[in-house]
Design a protein around this motif. Structure first.
Motif, PDB file in Angstrom:
ATOM      1  N   ASP A 184      10.237   6.896  -5.682  1.00  0.00           N
ATOM      2  CA  ASP A 184       9.932   8.271  -5.269  1.00  0.00           C
ATOM      3  C   ASP A 184       9.911   9.176  -6.506  1.00  0.00           C
ATOM      4  N   PRO A 185       8.905  10.042  -6.641  1.00  0.00           N
ATOM      5  CA  PRO A 185       8.838  10.942  -7.803  1.00  0.00           C
ATOM      6  C   PRO A 185      10.073  11.827  -7.953  1.00  0.00           C
ATOM      7  N   LYS A 186      10.802  12.031  -6.878  1.00  0.00           N
ATOM      8  CA  LYS A 186      11.994  12.879  -6.940  1.00  0.00           C
ATOM      9  C   LYS A 186      13.218  12.124  -7.456  1.00  0.00           C
ATOM     10  N   VAL A 187      13.099  10.816  -7.654  1.00  0.00           N
ATOM     11  CA  VAL A 187      14.214   9.999  -8.142  1.00  0.00           C
ATOM     12  C   VAL A 187      14.181   9.949  -9.671  1.00  0.00           C
ATOM     13  N   GLU A 191       5.474   1.355   2.964  1.00  0.00           N
ATOM     14  CA  GLU A 191       5.096   1.539   1.572  1.00  0.00           C
ATOM     15  C   GLU A 191       4.358   2.860   1.367  1.00  0.00           C
ATOM     16  N   GLU A 192       4.507   3.397   0.173  1.00  0.00           N
ATOM     17  CA  GLU A 192       3.847   4.652  -0.191  1.00  0.00           C
ATOM     18  C   GLU A 192       3.131   4.478  -1.529  1.00  0.00           C
ATOM     19  N   GLY A 193       1.968   5.085  -1.647  1.00  0.00           N
ATOM     20  CA  GLY A 193       1.272   5.157  -2.925  1.00  0.00           C
ATOM     21  C   GLY A 193       0.844   3.825  -3.512  1.00  0.00           C
ATOM     22  N   VAL A 194       0.511   2.845  -2.670  1.00  0.00           N
ATOM     23  CA  VAL A 194       0.068   1.537  -3.158  1.00  0.00           C
ATOM     24  C   VAL A 194      -1.448   1.527  -3.252  1.00  0.00           C
ATOM     25  N   ASP A 195      -1.958   1.214  -4.453  1.00  0.00           N
ATOM     26  CA  ASP A 195      -3.405   1.264  -4.676  1.00  0.00           C
ATOM     27  C   ASP A 195      -4.101  -0.085  -4.522  1.00  0.00           C
TER      28      ASP A 195
END
Length: 357
Positions: A49-52, A165-169
């Motif tokens: 997570d970008p907040k981590v 899952e999040e943000g998997v391209d």
């Protein structure tokens, strides 16, 4: 609380996924939730997570003083109160404790070979773990072993949990025919027992040659992976068994599959099984580790004895021939995972436990 997760790498393994899952889940629950990778980054980096807050130590050897002091600086800067060390990263957490005695240390034991605990080294663990406030284990066998063999008093069993899952391209396209794919999410390690899978594939080919197996997991390019590839050739399975290496688009892969399997001869609590449930797959698994506690034979999947080729094959045939059963198993396993292995309930138990340390 201000908790830092420590893991050796960000390769696509179960303990690595759980370190990230904890860091991500805690970021909205506590004052500070950070993550440190000690030796190696990897494909799971994109899952943080970008907040981590994240730090890569680039640790080069067992006793790397530069890495240790970089960790200490990160801990002091972020006023970390608890170190949550996953798997073999416990040694670095112990060294940090020697430099920074006020920090509280927790060890998360993800040991996968829980069927072979008698072979596990004890000496170092017995020397170091008294400096830890508590230990988390991923199955009941590990809990009993920790209490009886290591004499640890504060041992908490917490099941692993899966998150969407999040943000998997990545967009993996599986080979084979739609509606006739069997997937296995397992790194190419001996404990995952791919020989059983290939024996079953060879047997299934005789009657259901249009069904294919799809092996997703890190290839370490070692003697074991070379043996797997040799078996595929020797058994004439080049058009029935496909290897993809490590992939991150689990949801996409499972959505292309009708059945999911794990043929392990030893396990802790595999995150892959929870992901199977999260995406409503019909499963056949072996009766090792915590898997029989999740999959109830004949109710939400099939459980067979490890290395029983005939029973594993017959279970697959039963699913292949009965689409309604596949649907029912998938829905029921989803309910099991959502009810007993949801991240929210695990994190709540975790925080209650940590608060009392």
């Amino acid at each position: 609380m201000r908790i830092l997760q420590i893991i050796d790498s960000l390769e696509a393994g179960g303990s690595e996924r759980m370190a990230i899952n904890y860091a991500n889940a805690l970021v909205s629950e506590i004052e500070f939730s950070g993550l440190v990778a000690t030796r190696k980054e990897g494909p799971l980096l994109t899952q943080i997570d970008p907040k981590v807050p994240y730090l890569f130590l680039n640790k080069k050897k067992q006793l790397d003083l530069g890495a240790l002091f970089r960790l200490r600086s990160f801990v002091l800067k972020n006023k970390v109160t608890h170190i949550h060390a996953h798997s073999t990263s416990f040694f670095l957490a112990f060294l940090l404790k020697m430099l920074h005695p006020s920090v509280k240390t927790i060890w998360h034991d993800h040991y996968g070979s829980s069927e072979f605990l008698s072979r596990r080294p004890r000496f170092v663990l017995r020397m170091i773990l008294p400096f830890f406030k508590g230990t988390i284990v991923v199955n009941q066998k590990l809990k009993k072993w920790s209490e009886e063999e290591l004499k640890i008093k504060n041992v908490l069993y917490l099941p692993n949990f899966a998150i969407t899952e999040e943000g998997v391209d990545e967009h993996t396209i599986l080979k084979g025919k739609e509606g006739k794919r069997i997937v296995s999410l397992a790194n190419l390690r001996p404990q995952k027992n791919h020989s059983l899978l290939l024996e079953v594939a060879r047997k299934l080919k005789k009657s259901y040659s249009d069904w294919t197996f799809h092996l997703v997991g890190k290839d370490f390019d070692d003697s074991y992976s070379r043996q797997i590839k040799k078996w595929i050739t020797d058994y004439g399975l080049e058009n029935n068994v496909f290897l993809y290496g490590s992939r991150q688009d689990v949801k996409n892969i499972l959505e292309q599959s009708s059945i999911a399997v794990l043929t392990s001869e030893s396990e802790g609590l595999p995150v892959a099984l929870l992901e199977y449930g999260l995406y409503k797959k019909a499963v056949v698994v072996t009766s090792v580790g915590e898997m029989p506690m999740i999959v109830r034979h004949g109710q939400n999947g099939f459980v067979v004895d490890s290395n029983n080729v005939e029973n594993f094959h017959q279970s697959l045939v039963d699913l292949i021939e009965n689409e309604v059963l596949r649907f029912t198993f998938g829905e029921t396993l989803f309910e099991t995972v959502q009810g007993d292995y949801a991240g929210e309930s695990v994190i709540k138990k975790y925080l209650n436990w940590v608060t009392q340390l």
